[in-house]
Write an enzyme that holds these catalytic residues in place. Structure first.
Site, mmCIF file in Angstrom:
data_model
loop_
_atom_site.group_PDB
_atom_site.id
_atom_site.type_symbol
_atom_site.label_atom_id
_atom_site.label_comp_id
_atom_site.label_asym_id
_atom_site.label_seq_id
_atom_site.Cartn_x
_atom_site.Cartn_y
_atom_site.Cartn_z
ATOM 1 N N LYS A 199 1.080 -1.128 0.021
ATOM 2 C CA LYS A 199 0.054 0.229 0.062
ATOM 3 C C LYS A 199 0.825 1.086 0.174
ATOM 4 C CE LYS A 199 -1.931 3.037 2.101
ATOM 5 N NZ LYS A 199 -1.716 4.528 1.583
ATOM 6 N N GLU A 274 9.447 1.246 11.211
ATOM 7 C CA GLU A 274 10.477 2.262 10.979
ATOM 8 C C GLU A 274 9.670 3.589 11.080
ATOM 9 O OE1 GLU A 274 13.432 -0.482 8.047
ATOM 10 O OE2 GLU A 274 12.704 1.620 7.590
ATOM 11 N N CYS A 308 13.836 10.122 7.396
ATOM 12 C CA CYS A 308 13.795 9.784 8.914
ATOM 13 C C CYS A 308 15.152 9.858 9.474
ATOM 14 C CB CYS A 308 13.364 8.387 8.771
ATOM 15 S SG CYS A 308 14.398 7.249 7.915
ATOM 16 N N GLU A 405 9.325 16.209 15.575
ATOM 17 C CA GLU A 405 9.985 16.000 14.356
ATOM 18 C C GLU A 405 9.067 16.899 13.321
ATOM 19 O OE1 GLU A 405 8.366 12.354 11.858
ATOM 20 O OE2 GLU A 405 10.617 12.039 11.401
HETATM 21 P P1 NAD Z 1 2.261 8.398 7.735
HETATM 22 O O1 NAD Z 1 2.394 7.409 9.007
HETATM 23 O O2 NAD Z 1 1.235 9.422 7.502
HETATM 24 O O3 NAD Z 1 2.028 7.441 6.353
HETATM 25 C C1 NAD Z 1 2.566 6.405 5.875
HETATM 26 C C2 NAD Z 1 1.553 5.338 5.206
HETATM 27 O O4 NAD Z 1 0.777 4.667 6.308
HETATM 28 C C3 NAD Z 1 1.004 5.730 4.148
HETATM 29 O O5 NAD Z 1 1.104 4.861 2.931
HETATM 30 C C4 NAD Z 1 -0.343 5.934 4.866
HETATM 31 O O6 NAD Z 1 -1.342 6.047 3.888
HETATM 32 C C5 NAD Z 1 -0.321 4.758 5.543
HETATM 33 N N1 NAD Z 1 -1.379 4.918 6.785
HETATM 34 C C6 NAD Z 1 -1.937 6.055 7.400
HETATM 35 N N2 NAD Z 1 -2.631 5.681 8.390
HETATM 36 C C7 NAD Z 1 -2.911 4.284 8.415
HETATM 37 C C8 NAD Z 1 -3.596 3.451 9.144
HETATM 38 N N3 NAD Z 1 -4.522 3.783 10.179
HETATM 39 N N4 NAD Z 1 -3.228 2.307 8.922
HETATM 40 C C9 NAD Z 1 -2.785 1.727 7.976
HETATM 41 N N5 NAD Z 1 -1.862 2.558 7.080
HETATM 42 C C10 NAD Z 1 -2.138 3.593 7.366
HETATM 43 O O7 NAD Z 1 3.546 8.900 7.301
HETATM 44 P P2 NAD Z 1 4.093 9.621 6.035
HETATM 45 O O8 NAD Z 1 3.674 11.148 6.361
HETATM 46 O O9 NAD Z 1 3.851 9.196 4.709
HETATM 47 O O10 NAD Z 1 5.730 9.569 6.386
HETATM 48 C C11 NAD Z 1 6.700 10.713 6.939
HETATM 49 C C12 NAD Z 1 7.076 9.900 8.323
HETATM 50 O O11 NAD Z 1 7.583 8.729 7.906
HETATM 51 C C13 NAD Z 1 7.733 10.451 9.275
HETATM 52 O O12 NAD Z 1 7.602 10.575 10.450
HETATM 53 C C14 NAD Z 1 9.209 9.869 8.866
HETATM 54 O O13 NAD Z 1 9.992 10.023 10.068
HETATM 55 C C15 NAD Z 1 8.889 8.230 8.691
HETATM 56 N N6 NAD Z 1 9.867 7.544 8.174
HETATM 57 C C16 NAD Z 1 10.666 6.681 8.961
HETATM 58 C C17 NAD Z 1 11.515 5.955 8.353
HETATM 59 C C18 NAD Z 1 12.427 5.178 9.140
HETATM 60 O O14 NAD Z 1 13.080 4.258 8.334
HETATM 61 N N7 NAD Z 1 12.360 5.083 10.489
HETATM 62 C C19 NAD Z 1 11.956 6.259 7.031
HETATM 63 C C20 NAD Z 1 11.415 7.026 6.176
HETATM 64 C C21 NAD Z 1 10.087 7.788 6.704
#
Ligand code: NAD
Length: 511
Positions: A199, A274, A308, A405
Site C-alpha cells: 500500500k 520504521e 527519517c 519531528e
Molecule cells: P504516515 O504514517 O502518515 O503514512 C505512511 C503510510 O501509512 C501511508 O501509506 C499511509 O497511507 C499509511 N497509513 C496512514 N494511516 C494508516 C492506518 N491507520 N493504517 C494503515 N496505514 C495507514 O507517514 P508519512 O507522513 O507518509 O511519512 C513521514 C513519516 O515517515 C515521518 O515520520 C518519517 O520519520 C517516517 N519515516 C521513517 C523512516 C524510518 O526508516 N524510520 C523512513 C522514512 C520515513
C-alpha cells in the site's frame, strides 16, 4: 536515453518536459491497483488527486482501494505463496536480479517520477532509483541462504533450526523517497519467499506502479507482488486487519505505527516499524569542523529534510558555538531552492500544502518559544510548496522545535557544555532512530556512541549505509531492524527441529 516527444513549456527545464511525458499516461485514466499480475481499477469509485508540489498542478487521479480490493490482493498473495515459497533460493535470486535489471533500465523514469510527485531533487533521486536496484541485488544474493539456521546438538538429540517464510505480508510505505523505501522492504520479503501486498503513500503513488510493472516484466509470478492504492484509514487499515496477511512492515509516523498495532491486534500481526526521528548531530570542539559542517548541512537539507535519519537537532559545544553557527547560517542561506528536476537544485518543494503548512508553523512556534529564526522561516517563490531552508538558533532542549519531528529543511541549534550535557540533551526526546557525532577523541567517540539512545550512530560520518548492517530505531522510532539477515528475521519464522539419537529413555506414563 529514451526519446520522448513532448512539447516544452516556456522556460521549463528540459528534464521537466521529459518528466511530464513519462507521467502523461497517468492523466489518461486514473491509476488503479496491480493485483494477481494485472492492472485493475478495482471495485471503488472514490478518487483522490495527485499534484505536482512544484506548481500545484494536477498530475492525475488515483482510485482509492476498498476493503474488497485489499481482500482480492490478499487472496492473490495467499494463492501465490506456496509456489513462490517452494522455489529454491537460487530461482528466486534469478528473478530478483532481473527486477534489478528492469529498475536500472527504467532508472531515469523512476527518478523523474519521484521528482514530479514527491518533489525530491533529482541529484538525490537519481541515486535513490539505483539504490532500489541495489536493494534487489543485495537481497537476491542472500535468497539462497535465507533459510539457513544453526545446529545445537546435545548428548541425545540433534537440534537444528531453519527459517521458513512467514506467508503473505503487507508493506505500507510513506511519501519520502517512496521508491527506494519500498524496495528496501519488498526485496527482502520476496527473497525470503513471502508474497506481498503493498500500500503506497497516497501523496506519491506512481513509482510503486513502476515497480509492480518492472517486477511483472521480470517474470515475477502473478500474485507475488500486489499493489493497492488508497488512503491510510481505508486500504491501509484493511490491509493491517486482513487475516491472510501475517505481518506488516510499516514505514511512517510513530502515531500511525500505534494505530497499526491496534488494528492488527485482532489477527495477531507481527509488526516491523520504521518510524519518526529527531536525530541529534553532536559537534565537539575537538572535531574536524570543516567536515562536520558539511555533514550537518547535508544531513538536514538533503532530501528537503524529509528524511527519517535527518539530523534535525544540532548540539554544538558552547566554546565553538558562535563561530560554527555563523558559518552554518551562511551555508544555509546559500542553499539552492528550485525545480527538483534541475540537477543543480539542492532543495525542492515539500510534498503537499498540508505538510508545508505544518513545517512553516514551526517558525511561529520557534519565535513564541523564544528561539531565533536565524535563516528562512517562510515560503519560497509564488507557486508550489517551497519552504525556505530554515535555521533556528538560541533553542533549548525543552522547546517543541527541539523535541518534535518537523520533517522539513529545518535545523534547530542547541548549545551544550560538556560530554555529559551533550549525552543528556541527545537522549532527552521520545525518539531514538539515529545519532551523529563529530569528535577527534577516539575514546569520547566510543563513550558517547554507546550512551546515545538510538539504533544507529555515525561517528565522524554522515548517513553512509552498508546494507548488511542493522537499520532501525529505539524508543518511539521503531520496532525491529532491517538490513542483511535482520530483514529475514522479520519475514521468516525460525523453526527448531529436534531429532533423537535413540540413546535417551522416554519417561513412561500410564502403567
Ligand atoms: P504516515 O504514517 O502518515 O503514512 C505512511 C503510510 O501509512 C501511508 O501509506 C499511509 O497511507 C499509511 N497509513 C496512514 N494511516 C494508516 C492506518 N491507520 N493504517 C494503515 N496505514 C495507514 O507517514 P508519512 O507522513 O507518509 O511519512 C513521514 C513519516 O515517515 C515521518 O515520520 C518519517 O520519520 C517516517 N519515516 C521513517 C523512516 C524510518 O526508516 N524510520 C523512513 C522514512 C520515513
Amino acid at each position: 536515453m529514451t526519446s520522448i516527444p513532448a512539447a516544452a513549456q516556456s522556460g521549463e527545464h528540459p528534464n521537466r518536459t521529459r518528466a511530464r511525458a513519462y507521467l502523461a499516461r497517468f492523466r489518461v485514466e486514473p491509476l488503479g491497483h496491480f493485483i494477481a499480475g494485472e492492472a485493475t481499477m478495482g471495485s471503488g469509485d472514490a478518487l483522490f488527486d495527485v499534484t505536482d508540489p512544484s506548481n500545484g498542478q494536477p498530475l492525475g487521479q488515483v482510485i482509492a482501494g476498498t476493503d474488497a480490493d485489499v481482500d482480492a490482493a490478499a487472496r492473490a498473495a495467499r494463492a501465490a505463496f506456496p509456489a513462490w515459497a517452494a522455489l529454491t533460493g537460487k530461482q528466486r535470486r534469478a528473478i530478483l536480479h532481473r527486477i534489478a535489471d528492469g529498475i536500472e533500465a527504467r532508472a531515469e523514469e523512476i527518478a523523474f517520477t519521484e521528482c514530479m510527485d514527491a518533489g525530491q531533487p533529482l541529484r538525490f533521486m537519481a541515486k535513490a532509483a539505483l539504490r532500489g536496484a541495489e536493494n534487489f541485488r543485495f537481497f537476491a544474493d542472500r535468497a539462497p541462504g535465507a533459510q539457513d539456521g544453526v545446529s545445537l546438538p546435545t548428548a541425545d538429540h540433534i537440534n537444528y533450526t531453519m527459517r521458513q517464510p512467514i506467508g503473505p505480508v503487507g508493506v505500507i510505505t510513506p511519501w519520502n523517497t517512496p521508491f527506494m523505501l519500498s524496495t528496501w522492504k519488498i526485496a527482502p520479503a520476496l527473497a525470503a519467499g513471502c508474497t506481498v501486498v503493498h500500500k503506497p503513500a497516497e501523496w506519491s503513488p506512481y513509482s510503486a506502479r513502476l515497480l509492480a510493472e518492472v517486477a511483472h516484466e521480470a517474470g515475477l509470478p502473478a500474485g507475488v507482488l500486489n499493489s493497492v492504492n488508497g488512503l491510510g484509514e481505508g486500504a491501509g487499515r484493511a490491509l493491517t486487519e486482513h487475516p491472510a496477511i501475517k505481518a506488516i512492515a510499516f514505514v511512517g509516523e510513530s502515531k500511525t505505527g500505534s494505530a497499526i498495532m491496534r488494528q492488527g491486534s485482532e489477527t495477531l500481526k507481527r509488526v516491523h516499524f520504521e518510524l519518526g526521528g529527531k536525530n541529534p548531530v553532536i559537534v565537539f570542539d575537538d572535531a574536524d569542523l570543516d567536515r562536520a559542517l558539511d555533514a550537518v548541512v547535508f544531513m538536514i537539507y538533503s532530501l528537503n529534510g524529509q528524511r527519517c535519519t535527518s539530523s534535525s537537532r544540532l548540539l554544538v559545544q558552547r566554546s565553538i558555538h558562535d563561530a560554527f553557527v555563523a558559518r552554518l547560517a551562511a551555508r544555509v542561506a546559500a542553499l539552492k531552492v528550485g525545480d527538483p528536476l534541475d540537477p543543480g537544485t539542492e532543495i525542492g518543494p515539500l510534498i503537499h500544502p498540508r505538510h508545508r503548512d505544518k513545517v512553516l508553523s514551526y517558525a511561529e512556534i520557534a519565535r513564541a518559544e523564544g528561539a531565533t529564526v536565524a535563516v528562512g522561516g517562510g515560503t519560497h517563490g509564488d507557486a508550489g510548496t517551497f519552504v525556505q531552508p530554515t535555521l533556528f538558533t538560541g533553542a533549548s532542549a525543552t522547546m517543541r522545535i527541539a523535541r518534535e519531528e518537523i520533517f522539513g529543511p529545518v535545523l534547530t541549534v542547541i548549545p551544550f557544555d560538556d560530554e555529559a550535557d551533550a549525552i543528556a540533551q541527545a537522549n532527552d526526546v521520545d525518539y531514538g532512530l539515529a545519532g551523529y557525532l563529530w569528535t577527534g577523541d577516539v575514546g569520547r567517540a566510543h563513550r558517547v556512541a554507546q550512551a546515545i539512545e538510538a539504533g544507529m550512530i555515525w561517528v565522524n560520518s554522515e548517513n553512509v549505509r552498508h546494507l548488511p548492517t542493522p537499520f532501525g530505531g529505539m524508543k518511539a522510532s521503531g520496532i525491529g531492524r532491517d538490513g542483511g539477515d535482520y530483514s529475514f528475521d522479520f519475514y521468516m519464522e525460525t523453526k527448531n527441529i529436534a531429532v533423537a539419537l535413540g540413546s535417551h529413555k522416554v519417561p513412561r506414563l500410564g502403567g
